[in-house]
Scaffold this motif. Sequence first.
Motif, PDB file in Angstrom:
ATOM      1  N   ALA A   7       0.809  -1.144   0.012  1.00 32.73           N
ATOM      2  CA  ALA A   7       0.094  -0.021  -0.072  1.00 32.73           C
ATOM      3  C   ALA A   7       0.747   1.125  -0.165  1.00 32.73           C
ATOM      4  CB  ALA A   7      -0.859  -0.004   1.262  1.00 32.73           C
ATOM      5  N   LEU A   8       2.215   1.243   0.602  1.00 33.14           N
ATOM      6  CA  LEU A   8       2.820   2.399   0.843  1.00 33.14           C
ATOM      7  C   LEU A   8       3.502   2.503  -0.546  1.00 33.14           C
ATOM      8  CD1 LEU A   8       4.616   2.008   4.401  1.00 33.14           C
ATOM      9  CD2 LEU A   8       2.716   3.649   3.833  1.00 33.14           C
ATOM     10  N   LYS A   9       4.279   1.731  -1.008  1.00 30.50           N
ATOM     11  CA  LYS A   9       4.946   1.529  -2.318  1.00 30.50           C
ATOM     12  C   LYS A   9       4.071   2.275  -3.490  1.00 30.50           C
ATOM     13  CE  LYS A   9       6.018  -1.839  -4.759  1.00 30.50           C
ATOM     14  NZ  LYS A   9       6.609  -3.059  -5.196  1.00 30.50           N
ATOM     15  N   MET A  10       2.766   1.313  -3.530  1.00 30.80           N
ATOM     16  CA  MET A  10       1.832   2.071  -4.675  1.00 30.80           C
ATOM     17  C   MET A  10       1.431   3.336  -4.670  1.00 30.80           C
ATOM     18  SD  MET A  10       2.366  -0.451  -6.459  1.00 30.80           S
ATOM     19  CE  MET A  10       1.186   0.011  -7.810  1.00 30.80           C
ATOM     20  N   GLN A  11       1.377   3.623  -3.335  1.00 28.64           N
ATOM     21  CA  GLN A  11       1.248   5.311  -3.279  1.00 28.64           C
ATOM     22  C   GLN A  11       2.351   6.036  -3.991  1.00 28.64           C
ATOM     23  OE1 GLN A  11       0.151   7.054   0.688  1.00 28.64           O
ATOM     24  NE2 GLN A  11      -0.256   4.874   1.398  1.00 28.64           N
ATOM     25  N   GLY A  12       3.447   5.744  -3.720  1.00 26.49           N
ATOM     26  CA  GLY A  12       4.546   6.588  -4.494  1.00 26.49           C
ATOM     27  C   GLY A  12       4.388   6.299  -6.118  1.00 26.49           C
ATOM     28  N   VAL A  13       4.281   5.117  -6.451  1.00 23.26           N
ATOM     29  CA  VAL A  13       4.217   4.694  -7.775  1.00 23.26           C
ATOM     30  C   VAL A  13       2.963   5.484  -8.466  1.00 23.26           C
ATOM     31  CG1 VAL A  13       3.565   3.163  -9.750  1.00 23.26           C
ATOM     32  CG2 VAL A  13       5.081   2.526  -7.691  1.00 23.26           C
ATOM     33  N   THR A  14       1.734   5.520  -7.717  1.00 23.13           N
ATOM     34  CA  THR A  14       0.837   6.588  -8.277  1.00 23.13           C
ATOM     35  C   THR A  14       1.136   7.981  -8.288  1.00 23.13           C
ATOM     36  OG1 THR A  14      -0.516   4.787  -7.230  1.00 23.13           O
ATOM     37  CG2 THR A  14      -1.704   6.960  -8.050  1.00 23.13           C
ATOM     38  N   TYR A  15       1.751   8.532  -7.228  1.00 31.06           N
ATOM     39  CA  TYR A  15       2.175  10.077  -7.409  1.00 31.06           C
ATOM     40  C   TYR A  15       2.895  10.335  -8.382  1.00 31.06           C
ATOM     41  CZ  TYR A  15       0.012  11.145  -2.750  1.00 31.06           C
ATOM     42  OH  TYR A  15      -0.710  11.480  -1.557  1.00 31.06           O
ATOM     43  N   TYR A  16       3.861   9.284  -8.605  1.00 28.21           N
ATOM     44  CA  TYR A  16       4.836   9.714  -9.731  1.00 28.21           C
ATOM     45  C   TYR A  16       4.106   9.576 -11.092  1.00 28.21           C
ATOM     46  CZ  TYR A  16       8.648   8.595 -13.269  1.00 28.21           C
ATOM     47  OH  TYR A  16       9.445   8.794 -14.110  1.00 28.21           O
ATOM     48  N   TYR A  17       3.286   8.766 -11.150  1.00 28.59           N
ATOM     49  CA  TYR A  17       2.397   8.863 -12.601  1.00 28.59           C
ATOM     50  C   TYR A  17       1.646  10.394 -12.675  1.00 28.59           C
ATOM     51  CZ  TYR A  17       3.994   4.233 -14.500  1.00 28.59           C
ATOM     52  OH  TYR A  17       4.747   3.355 -14.845  1.00 28.59           O
ATOM     53  N   GLN A  18       1.594  10.824 -11.611  1.00 27.63           N
ATOM     54  CA  GLN A  18       0.761  12.093 -11.490  1.00 27.63           C
ATOM     55  C   GLN A  18       1.448  13.056 -11.878  1.00 27.63           C
ATOM     56  OE1 GLN A  18      -1.761  11.300  -7.752  1.00 27.63           O
ATOM     57  NE2 GLN A  18      -3.376  12.394  -9.051  1.00 27.63           N
ATOM     58  N   GLY A  19       2.735  12.995 -11.570  1.00 31.11           N
ATOM     59  CA  GLY A  19       3.669  13.856 -11.920  1.00 31.11           C
ATOM     60  C   GLY A  19       4.027  14.858 -10.592  1.00 31.11           C
ATOM     61  N   LEU A  20       3.526  14.259  -9.449  1.00 28.08           N
ATOM     62  CA  LEU A  20       3.950  14.673  -8.062  1.00 28.08           C
ATOM     63  C   LEU A  20       4.991  14.183  -7.434  1.00 28.08           C
ATOM     64  CD1 LEU A  20       0.201  14.899  -6.950  1.00 28.08           C
ATOM     65  CD2 LEU A  20       1.289  16.574  -8.149  1.00 28.08           C
ATOM     66  N   MET A  21       6.305  14.759  -7.993  1.00 30.74           N
ATOM     67  CA  MET A  21       7.481  14.111  -7.435  1.00 30.74           C
ATOM     68  C   MET A  21       7.703  13.992  -5.885  1.00 30.74           C
ATOM     69  SD  MET A  21       8.127  12.559 -10.163  1.00 30.74           S
ATOM     70  CE  MET A  21       7.527  12.882 -11.775  1.00 30.74           C
ATOM     71  N   GLN A  22       7.463  15.190  -5.337  1.00 26.78           N
ATOM     72  CA  GLN A  22       7.934  15.188  -3.902  1.00 26.78           C
ATOM     73  C   GLN A  22       6.956  14.352  -3.067  1.00 26.78           C
ATOM     74  OE1 GLN A  22      10.506  17.534  -2.777  1.00 26.78           O
ATOM     75  NE2 GLN A  22      10.346  16.115  -1.311  1.00 26.78           N
ATOM     76  N   GLN A  23       5.717  14.229  -3.127  1.00 23.58           N
ATOM     77  CA  GLN A  23       4.687  13.510  -2.751  1.00 23.58           C
ATOM     78  C   GLN A  23       5.432  11.880  -2.940  1.00 23.58           C
ATOM     79  OE1 GLN A  23       3.995  15.947  -4.351  1.00 23.58           O
ATOM     80  NE2 GLN A  23       1.887  16.854  -3.834  1.00 23.58           N
ATOM     81  N   ALA A  24       5.782  11.506  -4.195  1.00 21.98           N
ATOM     82  CA  ALA A  24       6.381  10.286  -4.449  1.00 21.98           C
ATOM     83  C   ALA A  24       7.377   9.935  -3.795  1.00 21.98           C
ATOM     84  CB  ALA A  24       6.514  10.165  -5.886  1.00 21.98           C
ATOM     85  N   VAL A  25       8.220  10.819  -3.390  1.00 25.81           N
ATOM     86  CA  VAL A  25       9.505  10.579  -2.719  1.00 25.81           C
ATOM     87  C   VAL A  25       9.090  10.195  -1.276  1.00 25.81           C
ATOM     88  CG1 VAL A  25      11.586  11.509  -1.687  1.00 25.81           C
ATOM     89  CG2 VAL A  25      11.294  11.681  -4.051  1.00 25.81           C
ATOM     90  N   SER A  26       8.265  10.917  -0.568  1.00 23.19           N
ATOM     91  CA  SER A  26       7.803  10.856   0.796  1.00 23.19           C
ATOM     92  C   SER A  26       7.206   9.416   0.892  1.00 23.19           C
ATOM     93  CB  SER A  26       6.668  11.881   1.239  1.00 23.19           C
ATOM     94  OG  SER A  26       7.095  13.134   1.241  1.00 23.19           O
TER      95      SER A  26
END
Length: 736
Positions: free
Chosen positions: A105-124
């Motif tokens: 669940a945590l990792k896929m949040q980062g993947v989804t943020y990345y595909y949204q172009g929200l890089m800072q949220q993806a890193v968190s």
Amino acid sequence: MHITLRLSLLYSTLACVCLFFTSPSFSSHSLFEQFTQSQQWDEKKQLSIKLLAAPNITSDEKLEVYLQLADFALEKDNFSAAVEHYQLAATSTSFEEHPQRYFQALKMQGVTYYYQGLMQQAVSAYMRALSVARNMEQPISEANLLSNIGLAYFNMFNMNQALDYYKQAKTIYDKYGTAQDKADILHNIAGIYIRLSSYDIALDMYREALAIFQKLNDEDGIAQSYGNMGVAYSELGEYQLSLHYYQRALRHYQETNDAYYLSSRHGNIANVYLRTGDLEMALNHTEKAIKFAKQIDNKGLELAGLLSQAKIELLQGKLPEAEVTLNTSVSMAKEYKDELRVLDGLGMHALIKAGQGDFESAVSYFDSFVRKMNASKNEQLLKSLGKLQSQIQASQLNQEIVDLKQHQHVQELEMSKQRQLTIMLFILFVMIVVTGITLYRRKIEKEAKEQLSLMVAKRTQELEEIAEQLRSANDIKSQFLANISHEIRTPLTAILGQTDHLMNGLYKPEKLNEELAVIQKQSDHLKELINDVLDISKIEANKLELNLEEGNLVELLTDVHSMLSGQAKEKGLKFAFQNQLGEQFFSYLDFTRVKQILINLCANAIKFTQQGEVELHVSRVEQGIVFRIRDTGIGMNAEQLKLIFDCFSQGDNSISRRFGGTGLGLSLSQQLAMMMGGYISVESEANKGSEFSFYLPCKELSLRRILMTIKRLHTQLLKDCQAKYYLPKITQITDA
């Protein structure tokens, strides 16, 4: 780049499959089966609400529903919904309860943020998942996350952080990874060298990774290598090679319908066309990049596309549109904290204001651009200073700080001078741009005037040709009026002469029938002339209709031959009839018009033949029949053949004087033939004769249809007789 994201999604799918088979049984099996099998988001969402509202649902079951909803939303590119349900899944469990699901669940949040172009949220999100992966002692999962974090920093243009995480991932892959893992991280590190302008090194690394991907038959890795090689060649100025590799990558993503990479590659191609000055192609690819970015709700790609669109509109001189597009881009960049594109927006604003003549605002935007750029450089310098402070002694550090401040002061003075010089160069650039636009407009106006002159000249020539055609038509009309007057006058004179003699009693009673026959013959000739003129008029007005009926074509041909045989015999000609259709040939045609055409062609052959023979030949061809009328008459030359089917035209005026005629017959026959789907062609040689071929598309009717037609005609004839002679109806009488 982005190879490890692909691996993350693959591992996620496998993990979810495993979780599905190990998940607890639901209290409502049928409802859960519907939820699992549903492929529509709204339906799946409603079913999940019913499942979650069940009073006896467990926490494990809730977690399973959230994860399946999140995975389905991600698959459908509904990123907002995917993030929401991954967050719900993470909050509904813990590392102690379900370590694998919690990590997922945590990792896929980062993947989804990345595909949204929200890089800072993806890193968190990746950082939280990384700590869990380390506790689980899963080195490959840890390496995948390190690579993903490096990729996010790469897209934030933080090359130092990106390279640091890539190196950590590479260390793990070298020890535990497969050939695919090693190729992926090599591919990602090559992207760092592109950003550091070491393009040759980057290309060598991409070629090495490409060779591995090809051995592994990894189509996605091959496509990404092609795309990034296109980036390197674009930066080297080799634009044709760049477009070649971009297009190869683009074809793969069009086949897989990958909206993320379709947006990215269309944006890359747009930048190449922008650099080469092909603004129309650049705008076309930019619009596609924005469309695909919106389709997957990727703000980073949409921002990049909007900024490119603003540049294109600026170069096209569409300053208001460029300003609107740029304002949208900058607002989104501020909202999603993309400082680099905010900085780009300031520079673009300066150019737009300068192009609009608002130099005061242009200089203000430019100063803001320079200040923020300097602030960014100072920030990086201070970060480097902070690292330096932890590595040297305090006394040395103090001296370095003093030196650094002095250096900064000198640098500020230099930057002040440089800023002034830059402003001067900027103003000069604006003047050059304005001058270029003015020259470009003058060039366009000149080309427009030249094009207009050519159009006027062309139109004048067309009008002269039309005038010549009208003069020619007028001459033809005059000749036709003379011919038709002569043709009408001849039978009319004969009719008037005969009737005058009859009225004056100049003929004996026993010869009255002969004289009346002469009058009837001349009247029929006059009627034929008038009918030809009327038929031509109807055809030109599109009012002539065909009267199709069933009949025997052989019978019609025999009738035509019998009708004209006497005329041929009077001139001492042989009129032969060659029939290859058989004894009968029933078809569905306008027999009146077919007969009219054949009479015209055969009569012309007899009229223009002084000695020899005329032959009427009929045979079958594919999809129809063909009539050939051959004569040994005067024939025609090439010039006469060109005009033979024109209205009111004959070979020349001498022919009209020698043989008579209006010149309507062949034109009328050709138009009637074309109305029936056929045509008339001619082959002729002067003084040797002519051969006219009349092709008519038709089908021979079957015997059954012929018998039905005879029965229908018999029935109709019987009804007509009953109506005319009042015959009683015949009824069948049976025994009592």
